[in-house]
Design a protein around this motif. Structure first.
Motif, PDB file in Angstrom:
ATOM      1  N   LYS A   1       0.841  -1.197   0.000  1.00  0.00           N
ATOM      2  CA  LYS A   1       0.000   0.000   0.000  1.00  0.00           C
ATOM      3  C   LYS A   1       0.877   1.248   0.000  1.00  0.00           C
ATOM      4  N   ASN A   2       0.536   2.203  -0.849  1.00  0.00           N
ATOM      5  CA  ASN A   2       1.270   3.468  -0.919  1.00  0.00           C
ATOM      6  C   ASN A   2       2.775   3.265  -1.117  1.00  0.00           C
ATOM      7  N   ASN A   3       3.094   2.345  -2.033  1.00  0.00           N
ATOM      8  CA  ASN A   3       4.499   2.110  -2.401  1.00  0.00           C
ATOM      9  C   ASN A   3       5.344   1.542  -1.263  1.00  0.00           C
ATOM     10  N   TYR A   4       4.713   0.815  -0.356  1.00  0.00           N
ATOM     11  CA  TYR A   4       5.383   0.345   0.869  1.00  0.00           C
ATOM     12  C   TYR A   4       4.745  -0.981   1.277  1.00  0.00           C
ATOM     13  N   TYR A   5       5.525  -1.801   1.967  1.00  0.00           N
ATOM     14  CA  TYR A   5       5.014  -3.096   2.416  1.00  0.00           C
ATOM     15  C   TYR A   5       4.935  -3.144   3.942  1.00  0.00           C
ATOM     16  N   GLN A   6       3.855  -3.729   4.423  1.00  0.00           N
ATOM     17  CA  GLN A   6       3.674  -3.930   5.859  1.00  0.00           C
ATOM     18  C   GLN A   6       3.168  -5.342   6.123  1.00  0.00           C
ATOM     19  N   ILE A   7       3.206  -5.747   7.389  1.00  0.00           N
ATOM     20  CA  ILE A   7       2.795  -7.096   7.765  1.00  0.00           C
ATOM     21  C   ILE A   7       1.302  -7.114   8.082  1.00  0.00           C
ATOM     22  N   ASP A   8       0.618  -8.124   7.589  1.00  0.00           N
ATOM     23  CA  ASP A   8      -0.789  -8.346   7.909  1.00  0.00           C
ATOM     24  C   ASP A   8      -0.839  -9.256   9.146  1.00  0.00           C
ATOM     25  N   PHE A   9      -0.859  -8.632  10.318  1.00  0.00           N
ATOM     26  CA  PHE A   9      -0.781  -9.404  11.567  1.00  0.00           C
ATOM     27  C   PHE A   9      -2.040 -10.227  11.817  1.00  0.00           C
ATOM     28  N   ALA A  10      -3.193  -9.693  11.428  1.00  0.00           N
ATOM     29  CA  ALA A  10      -4.435 -10.446  11.627  1.00  0.00           C
ATOM     30  C   ALA A  10      -4.396 -11.744  10.826  1.00  0.00           C
ATOM     31  N   ASP A  11      -3.983 -11.652   9.567  1.00  0.00           N
ATOM     32  CA  ASP A  11      -3.863 -12.843   8.731  1.00  0.00           C
ATOM     33  C   ASP A  11      -2.783 -13.784   9.270  1.00  0.00           C
ATOM     34  N   PHE A  12      -1.687 -13.195   9.767  1.00  0.00           N
ATOM     35  CA  PHE A  12      -0.595 -13.999  10.323  1.00  0.00           C
ATOM     36  C   PHE A  12      -1.102 -14.875  11.464  1.00  0.00           C
ATOM     37  N   GLU A  13      -1.857 -14.283  12.388  1.00  0.00           N
ATOM     38  CA  GLU A  13      -2.352 -15.082  13.521  1.00  0.00           C
ATOM     39  C   GLU A  13      -3.377 -16.109  13.075  1.00  0.00           C
ATOM     40  N   GLU A  14      -4.232 -15.728  12.140  1.00  0.00           N
ATOM     41  CA  GLU A  14      -5.217 -16.692  11.637  1.00  0.00           C
ATOM     42  C   GLU A  14      -4.522 -17.916  11.052  1.00  0.00           C
ATOM     43  N   LYS A  15      -3.430 -17.674  10.329  1.00  0.00           N
ATOM     44  CA  LYS A  15      -2.687 -18.779   9.714  1.00  0.00           C
ATOM     45  C   LYS A  15      -1.976 -19.619  10.793  1.00  0.00           C
ATOM     46  N   LEU A  16      -1.453 -18.952  11.825  1.00  0.00           N
ATOM     47  CA  LEU A  16      -0.783 -19.690  12.908  1.00  0.00           C
ATOM     48  C   LEU A  16      -1.757 -20.635  13.606  1.00  0.00           C
ATOM     49  N   LYS A  17      -3.001 -20.209  13.714  1.00  0.00           N
ATOM     50  CA  LYS A  17      -4.020 -21.024  14.384  1.00  0.00           C
ATOM     51  C   LYS A  17      -4.300 -22.329  13.640  1.00  0.00           C
ATOM     52  N   GLN A  18      -3.867 -22.400  12.382  1.00  0.00           N
ATOM     53  CA  GLN A  18      -4.139 -23.584  11.564  1.00  0.00           C
ATOM     54  C   GLN A  18      -3.123 -24.700  11.783  1.00  0.00           C
ATOM     55  N   GLY A  19      -2.318 -24.550  12.831  1.00  0.00           N
ATOM     56  CA  GLY A  19      -1.371 -25.611  13.159  1.00  0.00           C
ATOM     57  C   GLY A  19       0.001 -25.450  12.545  1.00  0.00           C
ATOM     58  N   VAL A  20       0.398 -24.206  12.276  1.00  0.00           N
ATOM     59  CA  VAL A  20       1.731 -23.940  11.731  1.00  0.00           C
ATOM     60  C   VAL A  20       2.799 -24.326  12.757  1.00  0.00           C
ATOM     61  N   LYS A  21       3.857 -24.990  12.307  1.00  0.00           N
ATOM     62  CA  LYS A  21       4.926 -25.434  13.203  1.00  0.00           C
ATOM     63  C   LYS A  21       6.119 -24.479  13.212  1.00  0.00           C
ATOM     64  N   ALA A  22       6.376 -23.808  12.082  1.00  0.00           N
ATOM     65  CA  ALA A  22       7.551 -22.937  11.998  1.00  0.00           C
ATOM     66  C   ALA A  22       7.260 -21.748  11.091  1.00  0.00           C
ATOM     67  N   PHE A  23       7.995 -20.689  11.331  1.00  0.00           N
ATOM     68  CA  PHE A  23       7.888 -19.445  10.562  1.00  0.00           C
ATOM     69  C   PHE A  23       9.277 -19.094  10.063  1.00  0.00           C
ATOM     70  N   ILE A  24       9.450 -18.994   8.751  1.00  0.00           N
ATOM     71  CA  ILE A  24      10.729 -18.544   8.210  1.00  0.00           C
ATOM     72  C   ILE A  24      10.617 -17.046   7.951  1.00  0.00           C
ATOM     73  N   LEU A  25      11.311 -16.282   8.762  1.00  0.00           N
ATOM     74  CA  LEU A  25      11.305 -14.819   8.689  1.00  0.00           C
ATOM     75  C   LEU A  25      12.445 -14.350   7.793  1.00  0.00           C
ATOM     76  N   CYS A  26      12.164 -13.401   6.927  1.00  0.00           N
ATOM     77  CA  CYS A  26      13.191 -12.778   6.092  1.00  0.00           C
ATOM     78  C   CYS A  26      13.417 -11.362   6.623  1.00  0.00           C
ATOM     79  N   SER A  27      14.564 -11.129   7.270  1.00  0.00           N
ATOM     80  CA  SER A  27      14.786  -9.871   7.988  1.00  0.00           C
ATOM     81  C   SER A  27      16.244  -9.417   7.879  1.00  0.00           C
ATOM     82  N   PRO A  28      16.482  -8.300   7.164  1.00  0.00           N
ATOM     83  CA  PRO A  28      15.599  -7.500   6.327  1.00  0.00           C
ATOM     84  C   PRO A  28      15.012  -8.332   5.187  1.00  0.00           C
TER      85      PRO A  28
END
Length: 389
Positions: free
Chosen positions: A142-169
């Motif tokens: 949005k507006n030439n910038y990227y942000q995290i969708d935290f609501a979607d992130f938690e919804e997906k975690l609730k589905q039994g996700v075991k690991a998260f591969i973070l890309c940082s930066p």
């Protein structure tokens, strides 16, 4: 003329970036601005250390001793205010290797692993090649910038996700995650007992004024939930020397990871990688600070040139890395047409955005870690091609 202005002929050096043009782009007539290495020489102290080691002439088995380990500890403390212990370190030929090991050590076939798309291409293979399931948490554009969708992130975690591969930066969008963003990601992962596997290979390459925060440095609790993969390879252009490391404070997790490395027979650094890592972390600070300013200037140049001459192309607002993410949607081309346009009309070799996920369908990734003359040539080729469509 500064050290980053010098143009070096990399052809016929078995360079993936320069000598693989025909297989990658089906032509030699492109300016390569794609794969993530730099067209700059490593710091002189690193080159001298390698020359001195080569002059010795014996390349037997090499130990990763206290001097090498302490160079890492000092670097992380000074550059990232992260104080770790020697025993937390494991060693690997590369971050992607470490990601493969972590996926095998901490998850089982069929397990769900979440990634934030569009994202570094090997993340997909790291998950799928071991029969794990990819779960996507698309970033909000949005507006030439990227942000995290935290609501979607938690919804997906609730589905039994075991690991998260973070890309940082984040590669390719260039976000340097802020403390509050990392804190919320960590909070949600701890709440749902999801392991954080953090790829922080671009952590040193923030633009001046931006700060990379290792997610494991937030607290001891977060560190216990995190496997951090790091390397000097992107920072100092050492990828071909294959030297990286993993930081794991949790003893049980570290032993599981080390057992996986041993199982695959991957548990030492090569002689030259060992030498380069120590020299870079011991002597490379001023070189890196100069590079960071140069990369910011390069980003500004590309952004301003496109805004002035080809407003159809938008450079995403980034905060680090030497990779720019370009929104080409206004050209009204699909990803195949866009790739062909950049190769045949602009004669530049870029990375195709769709390779980072379907969210990158109308994007291209350009590598700006090159002398200014090379950058200007590439930008002018793109501008000319767009104007003469």
């Amino acid at each position: 003329m500064g050290i980053f202005d010098l143009q070096h002929n990399r052809k016929n050096t078995r360079s993936v970036k320069w000598d693989m043009l025909k297989p990658m782009f089906q032509t030699e007539d492109v300016l390569p601005m794609w794969v993530a290495d730099m067209d700059f020489k490593a710091p002189e102290q690193v080159n001298q250390a390698l020359i001195e080691r080569a002059q010795h002439g014996i390349y037997g088995y090499t130990v990763i001793d206290d001097e090498v380990k302490n160079s890492i500890l000092k670097w992380l403390s000074q550059r990232h205010q992260w104080n770790i212990k020697q025993q937390w370190l494991s060693f690997s030929p590369g971050v992607v290797t470490s990601l493969h090991m972590a996926v095998q050590a901490f998850t089982e076939p069929g397990d769900k692993i979440i990634i934030q798309t569009p994202v570094y291409t090997p993340f997909y293979k790291v998950i799928e090649s071991h029969q794990r399931e990819i779960v996507k948490n698309p970033l909000i554009y949005k507006n030439n910038y990227y942000q995290i969708d935290f609501a979607d992130f938690e919804e997906k975690l609730k589905q039994g996700v075991k690991a998260f591969i973070l890309c940082s930066p984040h590669n390719p969008v260039g976000r340097v995650w802020k403390k509050d963003e990392l804190t919320e990601l960590a909070r949600l992962c701890m709440k749902h007992n999801v392991l954080i596997i953090s790829d922080e290979i671009h952590g040193d390459l923030t633009f001046p004024g931006e700060v990379h925060i290792p997610i494991a440095s937030l607290s001891e609790e977060v560190a216990e939930q995190t496997i951090t993969c790091m390397s000097p390879s992107k920072t100092f252009n050492l990828a071909g020397l294959q030297a990286s490391y993993v930081v794991t404070s949790n003893k049980e997790k570290r032993e599981l990871l080390d057992a996986q490395f041993a199982k695959q027979g991957v548990n030492m650094l090569n002689t030259m990688g060992n030498t380069a890592l120590e020299a870079a972390y011991t002597h490379g600070e001023s070189w890196l600070d100069e590079l960071r300013h140069l990369l910011k200037n390069h980003q500004t140049y590309v952004k301003e040139m496109f805004e002035e001459h080809t407003p159809e192309l938008k450079v995403i607002d980034s905060e680090g890395t030497y990779l720019l993410w370009i929104d080409c949607s206004a050209l009204k081309l699909d990803h195949k047409e866009l790739k062909s346009f950049m190769i045949k009309k602009a004669r530049v070799g870029l990375n195709t955005g769709v390779d980072y996920g379907q969210e990158g369908d109308t994007f291209m990734r350009i590598n700006i870690a090159c002398p200014r003359a090379t950058l200007e040539e590439g930008v002018q080729r793109i501008i000319s091609a767009v104007k003469n469509r």
